[in-house]
Design a protein around this motif. Structure first.
Motif, PDB file in Angstrom:
ATOM      1  N   THR A 120     139.626 -19.715  56.383  1.00  0.00           N
ATOM      2  CA  THR A 120     140.220 -18.735  57.285  1.00  0.00           C
ATOM      3  C   THR A 120     139.441 -18.723  58.590  1.00  0.00           C
ATOM      4  O   THR A 120     138.219 -18.648  58.589  1.00  0.00           O
ATOM      5  N   PHE A 121     140.180 -18.790  59.700  1.00  0.00           N
ATOM      6  CA  PHE A 121     139.576 -18.897  61.025  1.00  0.00           C
ATOM      7  C   PHE A 121     139.696 -17.604  61.813  1.00  0.00           C
ATOM      8  O   PHE A 121     140.699 -16.892  61.724  1.00  0.00           O
ATOM      9  N   VAL A 122     138.661 -17.323  62.588  1.00  0.00           N
ATOM     10  CA  VAL A 122     138.698 -16.264  63.589  1.00  0.00           C
ATOM     11  C   VAL A 122     138.388 -16.920  64.928  1.00  0.00           C
ATOM     12  O   VAL A 122     137.909 -18.043  64.981  1.00  0.00           O
ATOM     13  N   MET A 123     138.670 -16.215  66.004  1.00  0.00           N
ATOM     14  CA  MET A 123     138.393 -16.778  67.319  1.00  0.00           C
ATOM     15  C   MET A 123     136.900 -16.971  67.503  1.00  0.00           C
ATOM     16  O   MET A 123     136.109 -16.083  67.216  1.00  0.00           O
ATOM     17  N   ILE A 184     139.672 -12.104  52.562  1.00  0.00           N
ATOM     18  CA  ILE A 184     140.749 -13.015  52.164  1.00  0.00           C
ATOM     19  C   ILE A 184     140.180 -14.173  51.341  1.00  0.00           C
ATOM     20  O   ILE A 184     140.695 -14.513  50.267  1.00  0.00           O
ATOM     21  N   GLU A 185     139.113 -14.786  51.853  1.00  0.00           N
ATOM     22  CA  GLU A 185     138.507 -15.914  51.148  1.00  0.00           C
ATOM     23  C   GLU A 185     137.923 -15.475  49.801  1.00  0.00           C
ATOM     24  O   GLU A 185     138.025 -16.188  48.798  1.00  0.00           O
ATOM     25  N   THR A 186     137.318 -14.291  49.765  1.00  0.00           N
ATOM     26  CA  THR A 186     136.775 -13.764  48.507  1.00  0.00           C
ATOM     27  C   THR A 186     137.887 -13.560  47.485  1.00  0.00           C
ATOM     28  O   THR A 186     137.731 -13.904  46.304  1.00  0.00           O
ATOM     29  N   ASN A 187     139.017 -13.027  47.925  1.00  0.00           N
ATOM     30  CA  ASN A 187     140.152 -12.822  47.023  1.00  0.00           C
ATOM     31  C   ASN A 187     140.695 -14.135  46.482  1.00  0.00           C
ATOM     32  O   ASN A 187     141.071 -14.232  45.306  1.00  0.00           O
ATOM     33  N   GLY A 198     135.355 -21.510  53.304  1.00  0.00           N
ATOM     34  CA  GLY A 198     134.666 -20.467  54.052  1.00  0.00           C
ATOM     35  C   GLY A 198     135.414 -19.911  55.250  1.00  0.00           C
ATOM     36  O   GLY A 198     136.562 -20.264  55.528  1.00  0.00           O
ATOM     37  N   VAL A 199     134.727 -19.015  55.959  1.00  0.00           N
ATOM     38  CA  VAL A 199     135.230 -18.410  57.188  1.00  0.00           C
ATOM     39  C   VAL A 199     134.621 -19.163  58.365  1.00  0.00           C
ATOM     40  O   VAL A 199     133.419 -19.416  58.386  1.00  0.00           O
TER      41      VAL A 199
END
Length: 361
Positions: A120-123, A184-187, A198-199
């Protein structure tokens, strides 16, 4: 170092973003924009008959169906059918909706059949070659738009100088985005027994152009023989939808209830009111029965030292903790007109989403 030509393009992008960000967030219901990546003439990743655009649309519709059962959540879709939507329009949909959260859903696909896992990506500004390749993949859809050069003002997803020159304009939302991405990744790992990559922080255009916390989810690799089957299966779509929905609801409970809901940019001289039970309200009894104003400039899960160097040179910074969120304020005035001047100062420093908060003692 970015060239003068790219610097010019980046300046135009900043002007575009700043113009687009001039509004407050929705304050009635918690509004989520669900974005199914690709669509129509853009199939996304394809392998063994599995098309990314189909998988992500099914997952997004399932997420929406779950969230719509909650009366306090409003769902907006960038697409609900197999149609092509440009990146700019996806961002515009979220911004015009004054959404509280932006969720973009995608799948990965590479030549190797060994690559697997969610991410999962964030800016952000990660400079690794792998992450830049992913950014190019997700941003590459720009070239399918006829007038892409005019729309995106020289933003070239294949040019590392452009990617590395981007700025995180909505910096106060980054911590919230990371918090959501982590859940989200943990779920995925705990509930779906998935492998997580990972994030990650990455300069992806659609995240940079939305003025709210947001994430881009890669559900897995359609190119992996086992994972691809899971992604396209009804069981897999249901499980992933539930994991993402649960993370969204958890995020809402942590950051929206009594926190994000009170955000409202000051217009026509009407400031936002605070909860009279906050920590600072209890600690200043000498101001009893008085009203005063502060400018909220940022909020996040990380506590920062209030020294000017952490806040673009601004002094008179104070901080409050509300649940899991730290709120940062500039100045303290008993006169609203004087506080409006503080607000303008904060905006000139780059805090374009700053707003005035009323404290009553």
């Amino acid at each position: 170092m970015p060239s003068k030509k790219n610097t010019k393009y980046l300046s135009l992008l900043v002007l575009f973003f700043t113009f687009s960000f001039g509004f407050s967030q929705n304050t009635s219901k918690f509004k989520v924009v669900l974005d199914a990546g690709h669509g129509g003439e853009d199939p996304g990743a394809i392998k063994n008959g599995i098309k990314e655009k189909d998988v992500v649309l099914d997952v997004v519709l399932k997420i929406g169906k779950i969230l719509e059962k909650n009366n306090s959540i409003e769902v907006v879709y960038t697409r609900k059918t197999d149609v092509f939507i440009g990146l700019k329009e996806r961002a515009n949909i979220a911004n015009k909706a004054k959404a509280n959260l932006f969720i973009s859903v995608h799948c990965n696909g590479v030549k190797s059949t060994a690559a697997r896992g969610t991410e999962t990506f964030v800016m952000g500004m990660s400079r690794t070659d792998t992450n830049l390749d992913i950014a190019k993949k997700e941003n590459g859809v720009i070239f399918l738009e006829k007038d892409y050069n005019e729309k995106y003002k020289g933003f070239d997803p294949n040019n590392p100088e452009t990617l590395l020159g981007l700025k995180i304009l909505q910096e106060e939302f980054l911590d919230q985005s990371i918090s959501l991405a982590s859940e989200i990744e943990t779920n995925f790992v705990k509930n779906n027994n998935r492998f997580s990559r990972g994030v990650k922080q990455q300069p992806i255009w659609v995240l940079d152009a939305t003025v709210m916390p947001g994430v881009l989810i890669e559900l897995g690799f359609v190119s992996h023989p086992v994972e691809g089957k899971y992604l396209s299966s009804e069981k897999g779509k249901e499980e992933m939808s539930e994991s993402i929905s649960n993370a969204i609801v958890s995020y809402k409970n942590n950051f929206f209830n009594g926190v994000v809901a009170e955000r409202e940019t000051v217009e026509n001289g009407t400031p936002t009111k605070t909860d009279s039970n906050s920590e600072n309200n209890n600690s200043n009894s000498e101001k009893s029965n008085k009203t005063y104003y502060k400018v909220q400039i940022a909020a996040g899960t990380k506590k920062l030292d209030t020294k000017p160097s952490n806040f673009k040179g601004l002094k008179q910074i104070s901080v409050e903790k509300d649940k899991k969120l730290y709120k940062y304020f500039y100045g303290e005035e008993t006169d609203l007109v004087a506080c409006k001047k503080k607000l303008e100062e904060a905006k000139k420093k780059g805090y374009t989403s700053a707003y005035i908060v009323t404290f009553t003692k």
